[in-house]
Design an enzyme around this catalytic site. Sequence first.
Site, PDB file in Angstrom:
ATOM      1  N   TYR A 105      -0.216 -33.195  20.450  1.00 52.25           N
ATOM      2  CA  TYR A 105      -0.929 -31.929  20.255  1.00 52.25           C
ATOM      3  C   TYR A 105      -1.869 -31.710  21.434  1.00 52.25           C
ATOM      4  O   TYR A 105      -2.577 -32.644  21.845  1.00 52.25           O
ATOM      5  CB  TYR A 105      -1.751 -31.959  18.959  1.00 52.25           C
ATOM      6  CG  TYR A 105      -1.213 -30.978  17.957  1.00 52.25           C
ATOM      7  CD1 TYR A 105      -1.173 -29.613  18.260  1.00 52.25           C
ATOM      8  CD2 TYR A 105      -0.731 -31.392  16.728  1.00 52.25           C
ATOM      9  CE1 TYR A 105      -0.659 -28.705  17.361  1.00 52.25           C
ATOM     10  CE2 TYR A 105      -0.214 -30.487  15.826  1.00 52.25           C
ATOM     11  CZ  TYR A 105      -0.178 -29.143  16.146  1.00 52.25           C
ATOM     12  OH  TYR A 105       0.335 -28.251  15.256  1.00 52.25           O
TER      13      TYR A 105
ATOM     14  N   GLU B  57      -3.746 -28.358  22.034  1.00 53.99           N
ATOM     15  CA  GLU B  57      -4.311 -27.001  22.022  1.00 53.99           C
ATOM     16  C   GLU B  57      -5.371 -26.874  23.103  1.00 53.99           C
ATOM     17  O   GLU B  57      -6.201 -27.777  23.290  1.00 53.99           O
ATOM     18  CB  GLU B  57      -4.919 -26.692  20.651  1.00 53.99           C
ATOM     19  CG  GLU B  57      -3.846 -26.430  19.614  1.00 53.99           C
ATOM     20  CD  GLU B  57      -4.413 -26.215  18.227  1.00 53.99           C
ATOM     21  OE1 GLU B  57      -5.651 -26.229  18.070  1.00 53.99           O
ATOM     22  OE2 GLU B  57      -3.607 -26.043  17.301  1.00 53.99           O
TER      23      GLU B  57
ATOM     24  N   ASP C  44       8.381  -7.381  33.237  1.00 53.71           N
ATOM     25  CA  ASP C  44       9.094  -8.473  32.562  1.00 53.71           C
ATOM     26  C   ASP C  44      10.355  -8.774  33.373  1.00 53.71           C
ATOM     27  O   ASP C  44      11.303  -7.982  33.379  1.00 53.71           O
ATOM     28  CB  ASP C  44       9.440  -7.995  31.143  1.00 53.71           C
ATOM     29  CG  ASP C  44      10.262  -9.009  30.359  1.00 53.71           C
ATOM     30  OD1 ASP C  44      10.757  -9.987  30.955  1.00 53.71           O
ATOM     31  OD2 ASP C  44      10.420  -8.788  29.139  1.00 53.71           O
TER      32      ASP C  44
ATOM     33  N   THR D 281      11.175 -15.218  30.982  1.00 50.74           N
ATOM     34  CA  THR D 281      11.668 -16.393  30.286  1.00 50.74           C
ATOM     35  C   THR D 281      12.025 -17.411  31.362  1.00 50.74           C
ATOM     36  O   THR D 281      12.074 -17.096  32.553  1.00 50.74           O
ATOM     37  CB  THR D 281      12.905 -16.076  29.422  1.00 50.74           C
ATOM     38  OG1 THR D 281      13.853 -15.386  30.223  1.00 50.74           O
ATOM     39  CG2 THR D 281      12.533 -15.268  28.215  1.00 50.74           C
TER      40      THR D 281
ATOM     41  N   LYS E 284      17.068 -18.165  31.725  1.00 54.78           N
ATOM     42  CA  LYS E 284      18.202 -17.306  32.102  1.00 54.78           C
ATOM     43  C   LYS E 284      18.610 -17.666  33.534  1.00 54.78           C
ATOM     44  O   LYS E 284      19.056 -18.784  33.774  1.00 54.78           O
ATOM     45  CB  LYS E 284      17.819 -15.841  31.929  1.00 54.78           C
ATOM     46  CG  LYS E 284      17.451 -15.500  30.478  1.00 54.78           C
ATOM     47  CD  LYS E 284      17.176 -14.039  30.272  1.00 54.78           C
ATOM     48  CE  LYS E 284      16.962 -13.702  28.817  1.00 54.78           C
ATOM     49  NZ  LYS E 284      15.555 -13.796  28.387  1.00 54.78           N
TER      50      LYS E 284
ATOM     51  N   ARG F 286      14.575 -23.268  27.260  1.00 54.69           N
ATOM     52  CA  ARG F 286      14.172 -22.015  26.616  1.00 54.69           C
ATOM     53  C   ARG F 286      12.648 -21.941  26.588  1.00 54.69           C
ATOM     54  O   ARG F 286      11.984 -22.920  26.218  1.00 54.69           O
ATOM     55  CB  ARG F 286      14.695 -21.961  25.183  1.00 54.69           C
ATOM     56  CG  ARG F 286      16.179 -22.163  25.066  1.00 54.69           C
ATOM     57  CD  ARG F 286      16.657 -21.785  23.701  1.00 54.69           C
ATOM     58  NE  ARG F 286      16.590 -20.354  23.550  1.00 54.69           N
ATOM     59  CZ  ARG F 286      17.499 -19.504  24.040  1.00 54.69           C
ATOM     60  NH1 ARG F 286      18.531 -19.939  24.702  1.00 54.69           N
ATOM     61  NH2 ARG F 286      17.359 -18.204  23.875  1.00 54.69           N
TER      62      ARG F 286
HETATM   63  N1  DSN Z   1      17.786 -11.693  23.988  1.00 57.85           N
HETATM   64  C1  DSN Z   1      17.742 -11.800  25.422  1.00 57.85           C
HETATM   65  C2  DSN Z   1      18.909 -11.210  26.068  1.00 57.85           C
HETATM   66  O1  DSN Z   1      20.004 -11.535  25.642  1.00 57.85           O
HETATM   67  O2  DSN Z   1      18.800 -10.437  27.006  1.00 57.85           O
HETATM   68  C3  DSN Z   1      16.506 -11.267  25.958  1.00 57.85           C
HETATM   69  O3  DSN Z   1      15.431 -11.900  25.379  1.00 57.85           O
END
Ligand code: DSN
Length: 422
Positions: free
Chosen positions: A58, A60, A203, A229, A232, A238
Site C-alpha cells: 500500500y 497512498e 487525450d 493510456t 496501446k 494496462r
Molecule cells: N476502449 C479503448 C479503445 O478501444 O479505443 C479506449 O479506451
Amino acid sequence: MSFDGSLRGSIQITDHKIFAAIEAELARQRDQMELIASENYISREVMAALGTVMTNKYAEGYPGHRYYGGCANVDVVENIAIERLCQLFQCKFANVQPHSGAQANLAVFYALMSPGDTFLGMGLDMGGHLTHGAAPTISGKWFRPIPYGLDADGIIDYDQVQKLATEYSPKVIVAGASSYSRKIDFRKFREIADAVGAYLFVDIAHYAGLVVAGLYPSPMEYAHVVSSTTHKTLRGPRGGVIMTNDEKLAKKINSAVFPGVQGGPQMHSIAAKAVAFGEALEPEFRQYAENVLNNSIAMAQRLQDHGLDVVSRGTDCHLSVIDLTKLKLNGKQAEEELEKAGITCNKNSIPFDPLPPSQTSGIRLGSAAMTTRGLGTAEFRKIADLIYTVLSNHGRDEYADIREQVRAETLALGQSFPLYGD
Ligand code: DSN
C-alpha cells in the site's frame, strides 16, 4: 504451453480452472490476427514486473509523502516511472498512478472543472472516447458536454469547434479520440481554447507510441494537460498517465488522482509502466513505431484498392475505420464473421452512422499488436485481402468454405510469427 514455466505453472496445481482459462487466452492470442486498435502484446519483462511483490504494497500518496511506512522501494519505482515518462514526452510533471485512461480523464475533469461546467469533446459517433462526454459516463452526466465532429471529408471540423467554443465558452476543450485516423492539429485547438479562455486537455491514449517516435504530432507544447493510456501503441501494461508543464496544474492533478478519484496506487503496475517506458526510450522503439505506421497505411490502402471506403479517406496512424455500408453486413456481423475467420477487430460507428452502437456500419482495424509479432507491410496487405475475402463473400452459398480457407490462412500466418516464443 506455458511460457514462463514457473510461477504461472503453479496455478495449474492450485487453481486448475483459472489456469485453463489463462492457457486458452494465450492460445487465442497466438492463433488470432489481433487487429483491435487499442491492444498490444507487452514484453516478457513488462509482464514479469506485473507479477511481483510490488502488488502487496500500500502506498497512498506520492514518493516521499506516503500515508504508509515501508515505501522506500516503491518510491524508487514510482520516481523512475515519472522520470522516464517526462523524458519520453518532454514534459515537466507526470502522474503515473491512474489505473486506466478513464480514471486519468476523470481525474483531469475533477482537477479542471466543477459539476455542471461545460466542455467540448469529440462526439462518440465521430470517433471520440466515451469519457469525452458520452451520455452514460460521468463526463456526460455530471458535466455539460458539447460534441463536435468531422467535416464532409472526415477531418475534424475546426470551424465547428471554433463556433461552439465561441457560443458556449467552455471551461475545457478536449482533443483526442478513439477512432480518428488523421493527425490532430493541436496548435489550432490551443488557439481556439485561448480565444475563449478554456483549458486545452489532450487525450493521446491511442497515439502515444507514435508521438514518442515523432511520427504523430506531440501536444505537449500546446496542451495544458495531456492524458494517455499505457497499453496501446505505447506497449506497456494496462493503465493511465497524466502529464503537464504547469506546476500549479500538476499539484491539482496529483490531488485529483489521489485522494480525489483513487486510493492506493497499484505499484506492480507502476513498476511495469516504468519498464515499458524504459523500452520506449530505446532506439528500437522508434523502428517499431515506424513499422506500426507503415503497416497501418498498407492495410488501409489495400482495402481501398479493393473498393472499400476508409473513414477520413485514409490514415496517419495505427488505426483506420472501414465503412461497410457498400457491403451486405453491418459492423457487428463483420466483427463476428472475421473472428470466426481468425481475425479479431471491433465494430465501430462511422460518422453519421444510421445504425446504433450495438450494430454500427463500420469496423476499426489497428496495426500495433501484429507489428509487435513482426508482421510487415506484405503480411498486412495479405490480412487486408483476407478481410476483404470474408466481407465480400458473406451471404454467398460457398461462404462457409471460403471462411474456413481464410481461417486456415490466418492460422498459418500467426504460426509464422510466434508470440512469447511458442
Ligand atoms: N476502449 C479503448 C479503445 O478501444 O479505443 C479506449 O479506451
